[in-house]
Structures are given as C-alpha cells and as structure tokens.
Design a protein around this motif. Structure first.
Motif, short mmCIF file in Angstrom:
data_model
loop_
_atom_site.label_atom_id
_atom_site.label_comp_id
_atom_site.label_asym_id
_atom_site.label_seq_id
_atom_site.Cartn_x
_atom_site.Cartn_y
_atom_site.Cartn_z
N ALA A 166 48.66 -23.54 -27.06
CA ALA A 166 48.38 -24.80 -27.73
C ALA A 166 47.40 -25.59 -26.87
O ALA A 166 47.55 -25.67 -25.65
N VAL A 167 46.38 -26.15 -27.51
CA VAL A 167 45.40 -26.99 -26.82
C VAL A 167 45.49 -28.38 -27.42
O VAL A 167 45.26 -28.57 -28.62
N ASP A 200 43.09 -14.26 -35.92
CA ASP A 200 44.35 -14.17 -35.18
C ASP A 200 45.21 -15.40 -35.40
O ASP A 200 46.44 -15.30 -35.55
N VAL A 201 44.60 -16.58 -35.42
CA VAL A 201 45.38 -17.81 -35.60
C VAL A 201 45.99 -17.86 -36.99
O VAL A 201 47.14 -18.26 -37.17
N ILE A 219 31.76 -24.38 -34.86
CA ILE A 219 30.89 -23.23 -34.59
C ILE A 219 31.55 -22.27 -33.60
O ILE A 219 31.56 -21.06 -33.79
N ASN A 220 32.09 -22.81 -32.50
CA ASN A 220 32.70 -21.94 -31.50
C ASN A 220 33.84 -22.66 -30.78
O ASN A 220 34.10 -23.84 -31.04
N GLU A 221 34.50 -21.94 -29.90
CA GLU A 221 35.69 -22.46 -29.25
C GLU A 221 35.40 -23.63 -28.31
O GLU A 221 36.25 -24.48 -28.10
N PHE A 222 34.20 -23.69 -27.73
CA PHE A 222 33.87 -24.83 -26.87
C PHE A 222 33.76 -26.11 -27.70
O PHE A 222 34.08 -27.20 -27.21
N SER A 223 33.30 -25.98 -28.93
CA SER A 223 33.29 -27.15 -29.83
C SER A 223 34.72 -27.61 -30.10
O SER A 223 34.99 -28.81 -30.18
N ILE A 236 44.77 -23.89 -31.33
CA ILE A 236 45.37 -22.74 -30.64
C ILE A 236 44.22 -21.86 -30.18
O ILE A 236 43.38 -21.45 -30.99
N LEU A 237 44.17 -21.59 -28.88
CA LEU A 237 43.08 -20.81 -28.32
C LEU A 237 43.62 -19.73 -27.37
O LEU A 237 44.70 -19.89 -26.79
#
Length: 291
Positions: A166-167, A200-201, A219-223, A236-237
C-alpha cells in the motif's frame, strides 16, 4: 522480397508518420514515401490511410502484420546464425519490460552481459501488463521481463515473487496501521496505471472482492507516487519499484500478503535468435543469483 520495405512499413505503423519513421531508420521522408508506394504496387492494395492520428494501416495491411513480424524475426535469426557459424556473436535483442525491471534489473544485467558479448545490442521498450503480454505473443519483443499472466500463450521462467505494498500519504489514517487490510481499499480514492483483467492490481482486488474508487489512471508508477504525495489518493505498487524511493509518502504491507510472480517470458524458445537464447539463459541465472 525486399525485407527493408517491410521494416519501413512496421516503423511507419509504430510512429504514425513517414517523417518519424524516416528519422528513426535514417531515410528521408520522400524516400519512405517512394518505398511504400513501391510496396503498395507490389502487393496490389493500399497499406496506409491518413487520419487525425497520422498514418495508420488499412485493414488489409493489418492482416499481414503477424506474418511480417515472423518474416523479420526469421531474417534476424538467420543473420545471427550465419554470424555464429563464423565465430561472431552479434545481433539485436528486443526486450519488453516493466518500469520497475528497467530501473533495477535491466541495466545491471546488460552491463555484465556486454562484458562477454559486446557486439550484441538491445532495444528496450517499457509497457504495462496487458501490453507486454501482447507484444511477446505478436513477436514485437523477443523477451519480456513481466509478471505471470494467465490466459496468454507464451513461455514463462519464474525468477522472483515481488510483494505489493500500500502506498499512502504520510498523514493518511492508514499510516497508523502496521499493515493495511485489503478490504480497507473499498471505496477509497485510488490511483493506478492500468486497471484491466490483465493487471496485477486488478487481479488482487478482484480476488478480494474489493472495489476502490479509481479517480486517476496515470502514465507510469512515478506519476502515481507523485499523486499520492499530493494526497489525491492511495495506490498499490510493487516492492521492486519502491526500492530506494523516498518522499512525502509511506508504504505499508497489505494484509493478507499479496505479490506478483516476476519472470522472463518469450513466445517460443525454438524461434528465439541465437543472441536471444544466450541472453535468456544469462538473465535467468543472473536474477536467480540476485534474489
């Protein structure tokens, strides 16, 4: 049959423009135009139509794509096998990968690999779960660094179980939890890169019968991380992506523990080029030793 023109056709399809394809391949726009006109004359039908998105393939041309990719892959294999018989190890390997793998795995593997194989080159493209699975099956990439996806027709070598976390913003109530129950995501503002049956999520939340309030698709996980830091929602990452990441957010395990199975995927080992076969074995051994 001129292999070069088929390569140009795929490049135009990829970039949506004769000009962009020419820039990538080293041809002028007029040169690309002439090659495509010649190819259209040879096949007897139009290959491209122009719309608001640029140049796109006609329906007839799209039907040729699987065979064209097979032809170009076979050409690459033949050239590499000829070089191998002469004692050289050359070629280009196309790799499809997640952002997390391209950050933490790919550079280390390629650096070590090229100490022994300096004349093998790489083309690396990043994508999400559904995209990468399709790219492997369609031979757009030779090898994928991906999570295992059921229902797709490719070979898979597992190398790591990657826990998902969890983030959450630092001042969120969930920050008080040692672990966040999966049920707690029900109805919560949620941020994600992709929410399809192939992600996956999606799989994890569906299995738990939890439906978050998906507010943003990025766009991506850093966003995602940036949007969480700005208190726009939760996410969730994967742990591999979160390695070394710091900021105005915190991570917590999910209860019960959830993970994705990362590994190496390819359409068929028999169809891999000599360079791809060498790299596949090298990457597998590297990752298994690196766990």
């Amino acid at each position: 049959m001129d292999i070069k023109r088929w390569k140009v056709m795929l490049a135009v399809d990829d970039y949506g423009s004769f000009t962009r394809a020419g820039e990538e391949l080293g041809y002028t726009q007029s040169g690309i135009t002439q090659m495509m006109k010649s190819l259209e004359k040879e096949v007897g039908f139009s290959l491209f139509v122009k719309d608001n998105h640029g140049m796109t393939l006609t329906a007839d041309a799209k039907s040729l794509i699987p065979s064209i990719r097979a032809l170009l892959n076979a050409d690459e294999v033949i050239n590499q096998e000829i070089a191998s018989l002469k004692g050289a190890q050359v070629g280009t390997i196309k790799i499809g990968t997640y952002l997390s793998c391209s950050i933490h795995w790919i550079p280390k593997i390629i650096r070590e690999f090229q100490h022994e194989h300096p004349d093998i080159h790489f083309k690396i493209v990043e994508g999400v779960e559904g995209e990468l699975a399709d790219w492997i099956q369609e031979r757009r990439v030779d090898i994928g660094f991906i999570s295992h996806q059921k229902g797709h027709n490719y070979q898979f070598l597992p190398v790591m179980d990657d826990e998902l976390f969890a983030v959450i913003p630092k001042n969120h109530p969930f920050a008080e939890c040692d672990a966040v129950p999966i049920e707690a995501f029900e109805g919560q503002p949620f941020i994600i890169t992709e929410y399809t049956p192939g992600s996956d999520v999606h799989r994890i939340l569906k299995q738990a019968k939890v439906k978050p309030d998906i507010r943003y698709i990025t766009i991506n996980e850093f966003s995602i991380i940036s949007m969480v830091e700005h208190e726009l929602g939760l996410s969730i990452l994967p742990g591999l992506l979160l390695r070394g990441q710091v900021g105005n957010f915190i991570t917590r395990p999910i209860k019960p523990t959830v993970s994705r199975q990362l590994g190496l995927a390819y359409a068929s080992k028999e169809e891999l080029s000599p360079a791809s076969k060498i790299f596949l074995e090298y990457a597998k051994d590297f990752l298994l030793d690196d766990e």
